[in-house]
Motif scaffolding. Sequence first.
Motif, PDB file in Angstrom:
ATOM      1  N   TYR A 164      82.354  67.199  31.139  1.00 21.25           N
ATOM      2  CA  TYR A 164      82.140  66.344  29.969  1.00 21.25           C
ATOM      3  C   TYR A 164      81.442  65.040  30.331  1.00 21.25           C
ATOM      4  N   GLU A 165      80.752  64.505  29.339  1.00 21.56           N
ATOM      5  CA  GLU A 165      80.143  63.186  29.438  1.00 21.56           C
ATOM      6  C   GLU A 165      80.424  62.470  28.128  1.00 21.56           C
ATOM      7  N   THR A 166      80.340  61.146  28.193  1.00 19.79           N
ATOM      8  CA  THR A 166      80.681  60.347  27.021  1.00 19.79           C
ATOM      9  C   THR A 166      79.549  59.398  26.696  1.00 19.79           C
ATOM     10  N   PHE A 167      79.103  59.422  25.448  1.00 18.02           N
ATOM     11  CA  PHE A 167      78.012  58.531  25.062  1.00 18.02           C
ATOM     12  C   PHE A 167      78.450  57.596  23.948  1.00 18.02           C
ATOM     13  N   LEU A 168      77.964  56.370  24.024  1.00 21.17           N
ATOM     14  CA  LEU A 168      78.173  55.431  22.929  1.00 21.17           C
ATOM     15  C   LEU A 168      77.113  55.755  21.889  1.00 21.17           C
ATOM     16  N   THR A 169      77.518  56.014  20.661  1.00 23.74           N
ATOM     17  CA  THR A 169      76.565  56.516  19.667  1.00 23.74           C
ATOM     18  C   THR A 169      75.462  55.515  19.381  1.00 23.74           C
ATOM     19  N   GLU A 170      75.763  54.205  19.575  1.00 21.47           N
ATOM     20  CA  GLU A 170      74.723  53.207  19.298  1.00 21.47           C
ATOM     21  C   GLU A 170      73.783  52.998  20.483  1.00 21.47           C
ATOM     22  N   LEU A 171      74.213  53.404  21.693  1.00 23.01           N
ATOM     23  CA  LEU A 171      73.397  53.188  22.891  1.00 23.01           C
ATOM     24  C   LEU A 171      73.359  54.449  23.750  1.00 23.01           C
ATOM     25  N   VAL A 196      79.324  56.932  29.905  1.00 24.37           N
ATOM     26  CA  VAL A 196      80.260  55.889  30.327  1.00 24.37           C
ATOM     27  C   VAL A 196      81.599  56.470  30.764  1.00 24.37           C
ATOM     28  N   CYS A 197      81.713  57.789  30.679  1.00 26.63           N
ATOM     29  CA  CYS A 197      82.953  58.426  31.129  1.00 26.63           C
ATOM     30  C   CYS A 197      82.666  59.902  31.325  1.00 26.63           C
ATOM     31  N   SER A 198      82.759  60.367  32.575  1.00 28.04           N
ATOM     32  CA  SER A 198      82.401  61.745  32.867  1.00 28.04           C
ATOM     33  C   SER A 198      83.405  62.370  33.813  1.00 28.04           C
ATOM     34  N   GLY A 199      83.351  63.695  33.876  1.00 31.09           N
ATOM     35  CA  GLY A 199      84.225  64.377  34.816  1.00 31.09           C
ATOM     36  C   GLY A 199      84.267  65.858  34.535  1.00 31.09           C
ATOM     37  N   GLY A 200      85.332  66.484  35.004  1.00 30.36           N
ATOM     38  CA  GLY A 200      85.454  67.910  34.800  1.00 30.36           C
ATOM     39  C   GLY A 200      86.504  68.521  35.717  1.00 30.36           C
ATOM     40  N   ARG A 201      86.515  69.835  35.705  1.00 29.51           N
ATOM     41  CA  ARG A 201      87.461  70.555  36.556  1.00 29.51           C
ATOM     42  C   ARG A 201      86.787  70.987  37.850  1.00 29.51           C
ATOM     43  N   TYR A 202      87.504  70.740  38.955  1.00 31.70           N
ATOM     44  CA  TYR A 202      87.005  71.129  40.275  1.00 31.70           C
ATOM     45  C   TYR A 202      88.143  71.864  40.961  1.00 31.70           C
ATOM     46  N   ASN A 203      87.960  73.148  41.187  1.00 30.96           N
ATOM     47  CA  ASN A 203      89.082  73.915  41.724  1.00 30.96           C
ATOM     48  C   ASN A 203      89.041  74.087  43.235  1.00 30.96           C
ATOM     49  N   ASP A 204      87.950  73.653  43.852  1.00 31.29           N
ATOM     50  CA  ASP A 204      87.840  73.891  45.300  1.00 31.29           C
ATOM     51  C   ASP A 204      87.608  72.630  46.111  1.00 31.29           C
ATOM     52  N   LEU A 205      87.701  71.466  45.477  1.00 35.52           N
ATOM     53  CA  LEU A 205      87.277  70.239  46.155  1.00 35.52           C
ATOM     54  C   LEU A 205      88.061  69.983  47.436  1.00 35.52           C
ATOM     55  N   ALA A 206      89.389  70.131  47.364  1.00 37.33           N
ATOM     56  CA  ALA A 206      90.202  69.819  48.534  1.00 37.33           C
ATOM     57  C   ALA A 206      90.025  70.847  49.638  1.00 37.33           C
ATOM     58  N   SER A 207      89.412  71.985  49.314  1.00 41.31           N
ATOM     59  CA  SER A 207      89.266  73.045  50.306  1.00 41.31           C
ATOM     60  C   SER A 207      88.359  72.611  51.462  1.00 41.31           C
ATOM     61  N   LEU A 208      87.638  71.505  51.272  1.00 44.74           N
ATOM     62  CA  LEU A 208      86.853  70.963  52.382  1.00 44.74           C
ATOM     63  C   LEU A 208      87.761  70.502  53.501  1.00 44.74           C
ATOM     64  N   LYS A 252      95.451  75.549  48.392  1.00 45.32           N
ATOM     65  CA  LYS A 252      94.714  75.659  47.127  1.00 45.32           C
ATOM     66  C   LYS A 252      95.142  74.509  46.217  1.00 45.32           C
ATOM     67  N   LEU A 253      94.226  73.593  45.902  1.00 42.29           N
ATOM     68  CA  LEU A 253      94.587  72.424  45.104  1.00 42.29           C
ATOM     69  C   LEU A 253      93.590  72.218  43.969  1.00 42.29           C
ATOM     70  N   PRO A 254      93.737  72.946  42.885  1.00 39.66           N
ATOM     71  CA  PRO A 254      92.835  72.785  41.752  1.00 39.66           C
ATOM     72  C   PRO A 254      93.071  71.448  41.064  1.00 39.66           C
ATOM     73  N   GLY A 255      91.995  70.876  40.517  1.00 36.81           N
ATOM     74  CA  GLY A 255      92.143  69.586  39.851  1.00 36.81           C
ATOM     75  C   GLY A 255      91.232  69.454  38.645  1.00 36.81           C
ATOM     76  N   VAL A 256      91.599  68.509  37.783  1.00 32.33           N
ATOM     77  CA  VAL A 256      90.752  68.170  36.657  1.00 32.33           C
ATOM     78  C   VAL A 256      90.886  66.667  36.450  1.00 32.33           C
ATOM     79  N   GLY A 257      89.768  66.014  36.171  1.00 31.97           N
ATOM     80  CA  GLY A 257      89.851  64.569  36.045  1.00 31.97           C
ATOM     81  C   GLY A 257      88.654  63.969  35.361  1.00 31.97           C
ATOM     82  N   SER A 258      88.717  62.655  35.191  1.00 35.18           N
ATOM     83  CA  SER A 258      87.685  61.961  34.463  1.00 35.18           C
ATOM     84  C   SER A 258      87.543  60.555  35.021  1.00 35.18           C
ATOM     85  N   SER A 259      86.368  59.968  34.834  1.00 32.13           N
ATOM     86  CA  SER A 259      86.107  58.650  35.398  1.00 32.13           C
ATOM     87  C   SER A 259      85.371  57.773  34.392  1.00 32.13           C
TER      88      SER A 259
END
Length: 446
Positions: free
Chosen positions: A291-298, A304-316, A321-328
């Motif tokens: 997902y991404e977030t847009f201000l409708t006027e700009l 201004v706020c994005s993220g998503g699900r990452y199921n393999d990130l910690a596998s590095l 197995k540590l699936p995650g979902v988050g936003s910033s």
Amino acid sequence: MSKEPKAKSIIEPRVLKGFRDFLPSMEIPKKAITNNLEKHFRSYGFVPIDTPVLEYTEVLLGKGGGETDKQIFHFKDNGDRDVALRFDLTVPFARFLAQHHSELALPFKRFHIDKVWRGENPQKGRYREFTQCDFDIVGVDNAEADFEILSMMDSSFSVMGVKNYQFCIAHRGLFNAFLAHHGVLEQSVEILRTVDKLRKIGKDEVLALLHELTSDQEKAKAILQYISKEDEQEPFLTTLDRLTALSGGENPFSERMRTIYSYLCNAGIEAHFTFDPSITRGLDYYTGIVYETFLTELPHFGSVCSGGRYNDLASLYTKEKLPGVGSSIGLDRLLAALEELGSPLVASASSADVALFNTDVTQFSTYDRIARAMRKHGLRVSIYLLNKKQGAQYKWAETNAIPFAVILSEDDVQNNTLTLKNLRTREMQNALSTEAAIAVITKELF
RNA sequence: GUGGAAGUAGUUCAAUGGUAGAGCACCAGAUUGUGGAUCUGGCUGUUGCAGGUUCGAGCCCCGUCUUCCACCCCA
């Protein structure tokens, strides 16, 4: 370095490109927003963590490669270690999880509000040092966790006082299923990048680029058909049905989206969410909802706020197995946008509720006594510390956007009372007790 | 990292290659006397920085830094 000693020996005060100082007028609203966010995150049972600003370069570059390499600030430390400044909060979090997951109770929900650094060329709303507000859930891969992050995004924007925003969501897994269905999954990275530009360069350009990539006009057309919505107002479920059909029928990803959307509807917050299949996210660690977030006027300010699900990130960093979902939330970009919009959120920066005028320095202890009494009642009180004439004191209070002044006349000193002035309306109330003044101010402000 | 535009006082803006200016803001004083007025005076600049051309550069040329824009990517 200079050839001759010059009369001027002071060092020119300056900051690095893309780095900024924050004056109170900006730092006060920024702190107010982060305080609100922190309280809000904790209300969902999220806990704060912290990680080092500096990490081993190999830890941060683990998977990124390519673009991240160019953007990361890295150097050798005094012990000749190859180190780098973190360029986001998610990758250090993955490292943190791999190291500490046995000490944490899963599912683990954390938030992290802090600065990150990227060596990009700056533009408006885009800096080399900026603050991210991350919130993630790890240890669970289901629609309930995905929904909770989306739900928090929505309530976060309302807690921050921001209006007119739109969350654009899509599903990386669904898109990959579609690409596999058309036999072009191998080129997914290039295709994702191209698709991401739809918002910027338009359909024709994207089609041309896709044709170039796939060397197949039909496939290029199919991809364009997938990512573009004929009707901007197309209902969420209609889009989902259409994309599902294009991907070869129902699959776990479309089911996941269906469930998430039903939760959004049940919570009554679905209006802020739109299904935008052109959202893909450049970072390749995403595996599910994005997902991404847009201000409708700009909208040109970017997300201004994005993220998503990452199921393999910690596998590095671990076999666990540590699936995650988050936003910033990109706080600095958001603040820059709010400033451009003339939002009241970045305009009100009062340093105190009450200015205590210093008209007679021999009465300083009296001022201090009154200030202490007021502070006990939660008021912010600032005593004017110079012994100047009243005009200057009024001006100082005005510059600091302080709404009330307390002034002690000679009678007040005699009778142990005070004079309260509302600096906005210029109304004065004489011979008040400290308690009475506190009551008046409290009533007016809260 | 690549390409383009811009940079003059705290700020908004002037100045044909010929002595850098105005409004606002700020500071001091007077007047007033529990502030927004008025008067007087003042300050702010090595014209982003550093070189070059020229008798002479804010202006022309080179480099550099910063900002803004585009590419790239992203918050």
